[in-house]
Motif scaffolding. Sequence first.
Motif, PDB file in Angstrom:
ATOM      1  N   PRO A 127       0.808  -1.147   0.158  1.00  0.00           N
ATOM      2  CA  PRO A 127      -0.086   0.096   0.028  1.00  0.00           C
ATOM      3  C   PRO A 127       0.819   1.786  -0.216  1.00  0.00           C
ATOM      4  O   PRO A 127       1.834   1.649   0.399  1.00  0.00           O
ATOM      5  N   LEU A 128       0.617   2.327  -0.564  1.00  0.00           N
ATOM      6  CA  LEU A 128       1.023   3.090  -0.570  1.00  0.00           C
ATOM      7  C   LEU A 128       0.525   4.255   0.714  1.00  0.00           C
ATOM      8  O   LEU A 128      -0.536   4.547   1.084  1.00  0.00           O
ATOM      9  N   LEU A 129       1.671   4.570   1.865  1.00  0.00           N
ATOM     10  CA  LEU A 129       1.633   5.387   2.892  1.00  0.00           C
ATOM     11  C   LEU A 129       2.071   6.540   2.855  1.00  0.00           C
ATOM     12  O   LEU A 129       2.911   6.430   2.558  1.00  0.00           O
ATOM     13  N   PRO A 130       1.584   7.083   4.056  1.00  0.00           N
ATOM     14  CA  PRO A 130       2.586   8.231   4.244  1.00  0.00           C
ATOM     15  C   PRO A 130       3.997   8.295   4.225  1.00  0.00           C
ATOM     16  O   PRO A 130       5.552   8.659   3.782  1.00  0.00           O
ATOM     17  N   GLN A 132      -3.515  10.663   1.244  1.00  0.00           N
ATOM     18  CA  GLN A 132      -2.093  12.220   1.338  1.00  0.00           C
ATOM     19  C   GLN A 132      -1.119  11.519   1.069  1.00  0.00           C
ATOM     20  O   GLN A 132       0.421  12.015   0.619  1.00  0.00           O
ATOM     21  N   ALA A 133      -0.597   9.938   0.632  1.00  0.00           N
ATOM     22  CA  ALA A 133       0.328   9.325   1.147  1.00  0.00           C
ATOM     23  C   ALA A 133       1.094   9.423  -1.061  1.00  0.00           C
ATOM     24  O   ALA A 133       2.705   9.485  -1.117  1.00  0.00           O
ATOM     25  N   ALA A 134       0.281   9.659  -1.566  1.00  0.00           N
ATOM     26  CA  ALA A 134      -0.198   9.452  -2.648  1.00  0.00           C
ATOM     27  C   ALA A 134       0.342  11.359  -3.423  1.00  0.00           C
ATOM     28  O   ALA A 134       1.261  11.550  -3.929  1.00  0.00           O
ATOM     29  N   ALA A 135      -0.060  12.515  -2.509  1.00  0.00           N
ATOM     30  CA  ALA A 135       0.816  14.436  -1.971  1.00  0.00           C
ATOM     31  C   ALA A 135       2.315  14.204  -2.497  1.00  0.00           C
ATOM     32  O   ALA A 135       3.117  14.297  -2.783  1.00  0.00           O
ATOM     33  N   TYR A 136       2.940  13.249  -1.733  1.00  0.00           N
ATOM     34  CA  TYR A 136       4.275  12.926  -0.666  1.00  0.00           C
ATOM     35  C   TYR A 136       4.558  12.671  -1.754  1.00  0.00           C
ATOM     36  O   TYR A 136       5.680  12.876  -1.905  1.00  0.00           O
ATOM     37  N   ARG A 137       4.249  11.111  -2.790  1.00  0.00           N
ATOM     38  CA  ARG A 137       5.375  10.371  -3.492  1.00  0.00           C
ATOM     39  C   ARG A 137       4.799  12.238  -4.761  1.00  0.00           C
ATOM     40  O   ARG A 137       6.769  11.526  -4.992  1.00  0.00           O
ATOM     41  N   ARG A 141       1.867   3.290 -10.933  1.00  0.00           N
ATOM     42  CA  ARG A 141       1.069   2.159 -11.313  1.00  0.00           C
ATOM     43  C   ARG A 141       0.969   2.630 -12.836  1.00  0.00           C
ATOM     44  O   ARG A 141       1.064   3.951 -13.646  1.00  0.00           O
ATOM     45  N   ASP A 142       1.567   1.051 -13.490  1.00  0.00           N
ATOM     46  CA  ASP A 142       1.729   1.752 -15.168  1.00  0.00           C
ATOM     47  C   ASP A 142       0.562   1.732 -16.511  1.00  0.00           C
ATOM     48  O   ASP A 142       0.576   0.504 -16.235  1.00  0.00           O
ATOM     49  N   ASN A 143       0.327   2.985 -16.328  1.00  0.00           N
ATOM     50  CA  ASN A 143      -0.736   2.559 -17.202  1.00  0.00           C
ATOM     51  C   ASN A 143      -0.607   3.191 -18.638  1.00  0.00           C
ATOM     52  O   ASN A 143      -1.461   3.276 -18.952  1.00  0.00           O
ATOM     53  N   ASP A 144       0.550   2.932 -18.817  1.00  0.00           N
ATOM     54  CA  ASP A 144       0.820   3.532 -20.859  1.00  0.00           C
ATOM     55  C   ASP A 144       0.905   4.979 -20.002  1.00  0.00           C
ATOM     56  O   ASP A 144       0.717   5.562 -21.429  1.00  0.00           O
TER      57      ASP A 144
END
Length: 241
Positions: A131-134, A231-236, A141-144
């Motif tokens: 899972p993506l976490l802070p 929140q982790a997505a923003a941090y990434r 995710r590679d969606n092309d």
Amino acid sequence: MLRLHDFCALVNVHLAHHLTWPVGDALQLAEIGFARAGFPRTISAVDGCHIAIRRPRANPNAYLNRKQYYSIILTAFCDSRRWFCHVTAGHPGSWHDARAFRHTAVATALAEEPSSLVPEGMHIIGDSAYPLLPQLMKPYRDNDHLTARQRGFNQRLHSARVVIEHAFGLLKGKFRRLNYLYMARVEDISRAVTACCILHNICIEPADRLDAEDAAVFDAVEHVEPHDNPQAAAYRDDCNN
């Protein structure tokens, strides 16, 4: 005569200090090593490894993995030196890596008191199974439709994260019995695997050289979409700037 199970129990009790989470100088060394690999502010890398076992007497189907052999999962975290800093061994082979991760002490600490393990602004790195976490970075995710920046982020993460796969290769190369553990009880298997991880750390102090053959052991990851933290997505994204 000292039995194997007794020896493993003694290692786990009396040598457990060789299997510790990085703090102080060890934390600094880990961060420097991952920064040199292209992914700064990283404490450790996480992955799962299957250990083949005989057919368990209790609930055998739970231990039958996707490759149709019986196994337990070793969920391990290592630093940039391929030194294990936390391991959990014994979860059924049919489990996905993300499920096994949720049942580790590290996942519990990240949910309840993350700063106890991961200082502010730092993180663990894992592959897409997690899972993506802070405090846990994973690839986009590679969606092309990834941007060049996102592809570069994924490549840098992979280059730094491969250290845990190298650690598994070294572990199974040193302790060939881990290629198939002929033990009846899962409790004994768990103790034996943990003991091997501790002895692995002792062997690489201060360091071991990793050759290509040792690094060749990799485990396929079952594709299951874990739950990501917004929140982790923003941090990434911030890490990728």
